[in-house]
Design a protein around this motif. Structure first.
Motif, PDB file in Angstrom:
ATOM      1  N   THR A 188      46.912  45.872  34.016  1.00  0.00           N
ATOM      2  CA  THR A 188      46.750  45.012  35.190  1.00  0.00           C
ATOM      3  C   THR A 188      47.309  43.614  34.901  1.00  0.00           C
ATOM      4  O   THR A 188      48.014  43.039  35.739  1.00  0.00           O
ATOM      5  N   ASN A 221      46.279  49.008  43.042  1.00  0.00           N
ATOM      6  CA  ASN A 221      45.462  49.476  41.939  1.00  0.00           C
ATOM      7  C   ASN A 221      44.697  50.722  42.410  1.00  0.00           C
ATOM      8  O   ASN A 221      43.859  50.657  43.299  1.00  0.00           O
ATOM      9  N   ASP A 269      49.002  50.972  39.765  1.00  0.00           N
ATOM     10  CA  ASP A 269      48.341  50.688  38.485  1.00  0.00           C
ATOM     11  C   ASP A 269      47.243  51.750  38.314  1.00  0.00           C
ATOM     12  O   ASP A 269      46.255  51.753  39.052  1.00  0.00           O
ATOM     13  N   ARG A 325      34.455  43.748  32.250  1.00  0.00           N
ATOM     14  CA  ARG A 325      34.436  45.187  32.512  1.00  0.00           C
ATOM     15  C   ARG A 325      33.388  45.874  31.644  1.00  0.00           C
ATOM     16  O   ARG A 325      32.946  45.319  30.643  1.00  0.00           O
TER      17      ARG A 325
END
Ligand code: ATP
Ligand code: AMP
Ligand code: MG
Length: 191
Positions: free
Chosen positions: A19, A36, A88, A136
């Motif tokens: 990304t 994405n 992505d 994340r």
């Protein structure tokens, strides 16, 4: 024959920097729009009340993931009607039930990608990036497991290429040298 324009697939295992690299590259590539795949899946999964966090989708049953995946692929193919698209996404997803293909036949048939690009780095670099990035919830994974995922993805990329005729390229996103990866990616996408 679909009416959409060029679809390029950018892949690489979690935390490698896909990304980050793609977002830098499109600043210089005015004729490409990024989509994405995980964002599109997350919108669907959240809308159905299945998950609250994007990193929980890979814990859903494989059947549920494939249902959302198919839905997302159709949406993305629709978005490509008036623009070149960089998707992505992931060649495979490590789930508790095994590796799930990110681009099974029905996804490839929707997207018809012309290029598959793998962003890669060493297992040690990937391990460290995952650990550092607290935005994340990436799974903690041993180096040998990261290595296996990288090798497995290269094999699957070959299978995807055989099905679609898409070319496969690899771009190394070395530690602290993202700018070089961005340049390489721009070079591939400019041809
Ligand atoms: P995911 O598949 O989970 O979405 P990703 O491949 O998109 O992961 P990014 O979110 O782009 O990965 O990057 C993961 C982390 O690695 C981020 O904190 C990012 O800043 C860092 N990073 C990316 N490229 C480099 C690099 N060349 N050197 C050092 N750190 C990097
Ligand atoms: P990402 O931000 O790229 O990690 O995407 C978030 C999540 O979306 C991933 O961890 C996967 O669970 C899911 N995902 C992304 N691309 C695909 C795909 N092609 N097939 C199935 N799941 C995907
Ligand atoms: Mg990402």
């Amino acid at each position: 024959m679909h009416e959409y324009r060029d679809i390029v697939v950018i892949t690489g295992i979690p935390g490698v920097g896909k990304t980050s690299v793609v977002e830098q590259a499109v600043k210089k590539l005015k004729n490409y729009k990024i989509v994405n795949f995980g964002d599109v899946m997350f919108d669907i999964a959240k809308g159905e009340g299945l998950v609250k966090h994007r990193d929980d989708m890979r814990k859903l049953s494989p059947e549920t993931q494939k249902k959302i995946q198919r839905h997302a692929a159709k949406k993305i193919a629709g978005m490509a009607a008036d623009s070149n698209i960089i998707v992505d996404t992931h060649i495979s997803i490590k789930t508790p039930k095994g590796y799930l293909p990110g681009l099974p036949l029905w996804v490839l048939e929707e997207l018809e990608p012309t290029k598959i690009i793998i962003i890669d780095a060493s297992p040690e670099e990937i391990y460290a990036r995952r650990k550092r990035d607290d935005t994340r919830k990436r799974d903690e994974e041993k180096l040998e497991s990261i290595r296996f995922h990288q090798i497995y993805n290269v094999h699957l990329a070959g299978a995807y290429s055989m099905i679609t005729g898409a070319t496969v390229s690899i771009v190394y996103n070395r530690e602290g040298r993202m700018i070089e990866a961005v340049k390489e990616l721009i070079e591939i996408l400019s041809n």
